[in-house]
Design an enzyme around this catalytic site. Structure first.
Site, PDB file in Angstrom:
ATOM      1  N   VAL A 193       3.777  -0.567   4.334  1.00  0.00           N
ATOM      2  CA  VAL A 193       2.464  -1.052   4.740  1.00  0.00           C
ATOM      3  C   VAL A 193       1.906  -1.910   3.611  1.00  0.00           C
ATOM      4  O   VAL A 193       1.967  -1.528   2.444  1.00  0.00           O
ATOM      5  CB  VAL A 193       1.503   0.120   5.038  1.00  0.00           C
ATOM      6  CG1 VAL A 193       0.139  -0.413   5.458  1.00  0.00           C
ATOM      7  CG2 VAL A 193       2.076   1.009   6.123  1.00  0.00           C
ATOM      8  N   GLY A 203       6.798   3.953   4.078  1.00  0.00           N
ATOM      9  CA  GLY A 203       6.999   5.130   4.928  1.00  0.00           C
ATOM     10  C   GLY A 203       8.350   5.085   5.599  1.00  0.00           C
ATOM     11  O   GLY A 203       9.179   4.227   5.302  1.00  0.00           O
ATOM     12  N   GLY A 204       8.560   6.005   6.504  1.00  0.00           N
ATOM     13  CA  GLY A 204       9.842   6.118   7.185  1.00  0.00           C
ATOM     14  C   GLY A 204      10.177   4.890   8.006  1.00  0.00           C
ATOM     15  O   GLY A 204      11.326   4.468   8.070  1.00  0.00           O
ATOM     16  N   MET A 205       9.159   4.330   8.642  1.00  0.00           N
ATOM     17  CA  MET A 205       9.440   3.219   9.537  1.00  0.00           C
ATOM     18  C   MET A 205       9.342   1.874   8.857  1.00  0.00           C
ATOM     19  O   MET A 205       9.768   0.864   9.391  1.00  0.00           O
ATOM     20  CB  MET A 205       8.466   3.252  10.704  1.00  0.00           C
ATOM     21  CG  MET A 205       8.848   4.264  11.742  1.00  0.00           C
ATOM     22  SD  MET A 205       7.632   4.294  13.053  1.00  0.00           S
ATOM     23  CE  MET A 205       6.285   5.125  12.276  1.00  0.00           C
ATOM     24  N   LEU A 248       0.825  -1.208   0.000  1.00  0.00           N
ATOM     25  CA  LEU A 248       0.000   0.000   0.000  1.00  0.00           C
ATOM     26  C   LEU A 248       0.857   1.255   0.000  1.00  0.00           C
ATOM     27  O   LEU A 248       0.575   2.205  -0.710  1.00  0.00           O
ATOM     28  CB  LEU A 248      -0.918   0.018   1.227  1.00  0.00           C
ATOM     29  CG  LEU A 248      -2.008  -1.061   1.277  1.00  0.00           C
ATOM     30  CD1 LEU A 248      -2.679  -1.070   2.641  1.00  0.00           C
ATOM     31  CD2 LEU A 248      -3.043  -0.824   0.189  1.00  0.00           C
ATOM     32  N   LYS A 268       1.760  -3.386   8.849  1.00  0.00           N
ATOM     33  CA  LYS A 268       2.931  -2.521   8.767  1.00  0.00           C
ATOM     34  C   LYS A 268       4.145  -3.298   9.244  1.00  0.00           C
ATOM     35  O   LYS A 268       4.184  -3.745  10.386  1.00  0.00           O
ATOM     36  CB  LYS A 268       2.714  -1.290   9.634  1.00  0.00           C
ATOM     37  CG  LYS A 268       3.869  -0.332   9.592  1.00  0.00           C
ATOM     38  CD  LYS A 268       3.445   1.015  10.100  1.00  0.00           C
ATOM     39  CE  LYS A 268       4.412   2.083   9.638  1.00  0.00           C
ATOM     40  NZ  LYS A 268       3.810   3.401   9.682  1.00  0.00           N
ATOM     41  N   PRO A 272      -1.717  14.613   7.094  1.00  0.00           N
ATOM     42  CA  PRO A 272      -2.852  14.217   6.260  1.00  0.00           C
ATOM     43  C   PRO A 272      -2.813  12.733   5.880  1.00  0.00           C
ATOM     44  O   PRO A 272      -3.847  12.088   5.822  1.00  0.00           O
ATOM     45  CB  PRO A 272      -2.714  15.109   5.034  1.00  0.00           C
ATOM     46  CG  PRO A 272      -2.004  16.313   5.545  1.00  0.00           C
ATOM     47  CD  PRO A 272      -1.079  15.826   6.607  1.00  0.00           C
ATOM     48  N   ALA A 273      -1.620  12.198   5.670  1.00  0.00           N
ATOM     49  CA  ALA A 273      -1.538  10.803   5.231  1.00  0.00           C
ATOM     50  C   ALA A 273      -2.005   9.838   6.310  1.00  0.00           C
ATOM     51  O   ALA A 273      -2.347   8.702   6.015  1.00  0.00           O
ATOM     52  CB  ALA A 273      -0.106  10.473   4.831  1.00  0.00           C
ATOM     53  N   ASP A 287       2.731  11.616  15.022  1.00  0.00           N
ATOM     54  CA  ASP A 287       2.961  11.676  13.572  1.00  0.00           C
ATOM     55  C   ASP A 287       1.655  12.010  12.864  1.00  0.00           C
ATOM     56  O   ASP A 287       1.277  11.352  11.907  1.00  0.00           O
ATOM     57  CB  ASP A 287       3.550  10.348  13.084  1.00  0.00           C
ATOM     58  CG  ASP A 287       4.214  10.491  11.716  1.00  0.00           C
ATOM     59  OD1 ASP A 287       4.470  11.642  11.292  1.00  0.00           O
ATOM     60  OD2 ASP A 287       4.458   9.468  11.070  1.00  0.00           O
TER      61      ASP A 287
END
Lengths: 187, 532
Positions: B97, B92-94, B89, B114, B210-211, B207
């Site tokens: 997903v 991201g930084g971590m 999907l 995730k 909008p996302a 965190d």
């Protein structure tokens, strides 16, 4: 906090912008030292919780140098432009030192922590070289590359810093990227 | 012989010209423009081809200092415990997903999984995650995407399983549906209430952006991705931390790596609201989003004028309160923020206080805020993309010039009224209001005291003409009133947003003339205005 009084950077940037060369040199060394120090700290693992992105490094340098003072848009534009230049310098110096088998001021290999995009050091030096050539021919397009690639700014931020519209930034970017790619491929 | 610089300029010009065309027309364009200069044609052709190859190579796409994704790509069909990967999907930084499905006996259930990146993982994180996931899984709120499960891959990477929300980011949702300010504020208050629920459960999101705020097709807000940042941020064994904050939305204390509390979420929420209303983030450069202007283009002029009115009052105060530099001077938590937005929505006085001594940070922010809103109006009205504050400044200058021209004309008309024939004076005045004044509205819409005054003077002038000429010029005067009414509030052209003023002037015009054409125009404009 840096030893300099907050506000000094503002004065220096303003004087630099009106053509004062010593002020410009001083501003550059202030920004360079701060960024370099932050980068080294991250690399030595002293900066827990810090992100490793250019924008975050620059943001922190900004906070420290301006000491949380309100900054005129104009002055911060100068700062961000200067910061991108210095980010470029730090990276390129490092890549060059490593390339030559020597170690620069930064003791631990940068690429353990940072990835220089998908470019190995050699490529980064080539990009830098080609970019220097582009600066002669098309300074505006080269500036866009410096801000976007080395400063990590978005199109919009780049547009704000230079004071041109975003459509122009995108045109410059499209051209410069193709031009640099072509240079590197034919090199 | 052409110099290198000249040659380059020609190449660049041809390249830009060709780039603006559809791909299939480029070659012909370059050939034609090169006019037999084969070397030029080839050079530009190569550059155009490089656009594509640079794109394919991802050349310079990532900034030089960006860290790459470390996790090896996961293939579709991979199992994580009972979850099977369907597709990726986001990244991201971590970590990434994935959409996964859980194949239970009776039914298949979809979820979002995730996977934490390997360089973000430590023993203690895994241990603490197992301790805390019970707490996280107990959270139950209609606007929160729950964490439903978690585990560790065979390689030892922890993963979190969350409700899969099929929705859009909050900002995109508002854009796509062209929601007005009112509805945006309502959605935003719901977001705050959901964050309040987290705060009551001693969880700081850390965190918010909008996302991480999704809205389903049914319009239900769902907050996702909370709690994870906290687990990671508090992990003592992680020294090389991954990006745990999103620079544009992170609070000053987060940027300084100081302790975060509910007030840090309040700050991020403030950025979200600011962007939701203006299309740009508050601290222009730290943050100005790429999407600036995109948002604004979807704000209708009506919304913009609505926004302007609100901005003059409480909304501005609320935002300034949420976005203060010092956490202790902000709203204490998301609930207090929500309460103020809700009070504003029902027209009650808000709790937020403006700084009495113009607070420096506030002043700075306020300047930016006004500039960004100005750009929203401009874009809203003209459909032009405004990309820098500089352009706003230039536009304001143009507006001043146009309004000065109008002011000079009305002053001259007033002076000449009793000494010269009125019809040419009227005609000229009408032309200036129709052209200069209307153009200024087109550039920068909205009510200002000066515009109100300029229209007021013109109205008084028409009254004066009526007195000086008896009933002889009633038709012309009525037409003048219609023009002024249109400028005040006729929704099909740039106007001041002064509906009442417009209706009053239509009424005045109606009583003055029996001319059928004018009566028809009045009726039509009156209806459109009163319906807006």
């Amino acid at each position: 906090m840096p030893e300099e009084l907050p506000g000094e950077i503002t004065v220096l940037l303003q004087r630099a912008h009106s053509g004062d060369q010593p002020a410009r040199d001083e501003a550059i060394s202030l920004v360079y030292n701060e960024l370099h120090r932050l980068a080294s700290r991250v690399i030595r693992g002293e900066n827990e919780g810090h992100t490793l992105q250019a924008t975050a490094l620059v943001s922190e340098a900004y906070l420290r140098l301006f000491g949380g003072q309100p900054v005129k848009a104009n002055d911060s534009h100068h700062f961000f432009a200067l910061a991108a230049q210095q980010m470029r310098r730090i990276l390129v110096d490092h890549a060059r030192a490593k390339h030559a088998g020597k170690r620069g001021g930064i003791k631990i290999s940068l690429d353990e922590i940072y990835q220089i995009s998908s470019e190995p050091d050699g490529d980064l030096l080539q990009v830098d070289e080609a970019l220097t050539e582009l600066q002669e021919l098309d300074p505006e397009a080269a500036r866009v590359v410096e801000l976007r690639f080395f400063g990590g700014y978005t199109d919009q931020e780049t547009a704000n810093i230079i004071g041109i519209n975003i459509a122009k930034v995108r045109r410059d970017w499209e051209f410069a990227r193709a031009w640099l790619h072509h240079q590197l491929e034919s090199a | 012989m052409e110099s290198k610089a000249e040659r380059f300029r020609r190449v660049r010009a041809l390249f830009d010209g060709a780039s603006a065309l559809p791909v299939e027309q480029r070659a012909a364009y370059v050939r034609e423009q090169s006019a037999g200069d084969a070397a030029l044609e080839i050079e530009v052709g190569k550059l155009l081809a490089s656009v594509e190859s640079a794109k394919q190579d991802g050349f310079l796409v990532e900034p030089a200092w960006q860290r790459p994704p470390v996790a090896a790509p996961i293939e579709t069909g991979t199992w994580f415990g009972p979850y099977r990967m369907v597709r990726r999907l986001s990244e991201g930084g971590m970590g990434a997903v994935y959409l996964v499905s859980r194949a239970d006996d009776a039914y298949q259930r979809q979820a979002a999984l995730k996977l934490i990146r390997s360089d973000c993982v430590s023993e203690s994180l895994v241990r603490r995650f197992h301790q805390e996931r019970q707490i996280l899984a107990q959270l139950d709120h209609p606007n929160i995407g729950r964490i439903v499960d978690g585990g560790t891959t065979t390689a030892g990477l922890p993963y979190f399983v969350m409700d899969y929300i099929d929705g859009q980011h909050l900002h995109k949702f508002c854009l796509a549906r062209r929601l007005n300010v009112e509805t945006r504020l309502q959605l935003f208050a719901t977001v705050c209430r959901a964050v309040e629920y987290l705060h009551h459960n001693r969880i700081v999101h850390r965190d918010l952006k909008p996302a991480n705020i999704l809205v389903t097709n049914q319009g239900v807000v769902k907050l996702v991705d909370f709690g994870i940042a906290k687990l990671l941020a508090e992990d003592p064994e992680i020294t090389r931390t991954a990006p745990l904050l999103t620079p544009g939305y992170a609070s000053p204390e987060q940027l300084r790596n100081e302790p975060c509390g509910p007030a840090s979420d309040v700050y991020s929420l403030g950025v979200v609201l600011y962007e939701l209303l203006t299309g740009v983030r508050p601290v222009a450069l730290m943050a100005a989003s790429q999407a600036a202007g995109t948002n604004a283009q979807h704000v209708t002029p009506e919304n913009a004028s609505q926004l302007r009115r609100r901005l003059a009052g409480d909304l501005d105060t609320i935002l300034l309160m949420a976005l203060r530099q010092e956490p202790e001077r902000r709203y204490t938590d998301a609930g207090a923020f929500a309460a103020d937005v809700e009070r504003h929505l029902v027209g009650q006085p808000v709790a937020a206080q403006r700084d009495t001594i113009a607070y420096r940070g506030g002043k700075f922010l306020r300047r930016n805020w006004i500039a960004s809103v100005a750009s929203v109006w401009v874009v809203a009205a003209s459909g032009w993309a405004i990309n820098s504050r500089l352009e706003v400044v230039q536009l304001r200058k143009q507006v001043d010039v146009l309004e000065n021209r109008t002011a000079v004309e009305i002053a001259s008309a007033e002076r000449r009224l009793l000494s010269e024939p009125p019809i040419p004076i009227l005609a000229r005045l009408a032309a200036v209001y129709k052209e200069s004044f209307e153009e200024s509205l087109r550039l920068l819409p909205g009510w200002t005291p000066r515009r109100d005054e300029l229209l007021g003077r013109a109205e008084a002038f028409l009254v004066g003409v009526g007195q000086a000429t008896g009933n002889a010029l009633n038709r012309e005067i009525a037409a003048g009133y219609i023009l002024l009414a249109d400028l005040r509030g006729y929704p099909r052209q740039p106007n001041l947003g002064d509906k009442q003023g417009a209706l009053r002037l239509y009424e005045k015009a109606k009583r003055l003339t029996e001319d059928l054409d004018l009566q028809r125009v009045i009726a039509e404009h009156e209806t459109a205005t009163s319906m807006q």
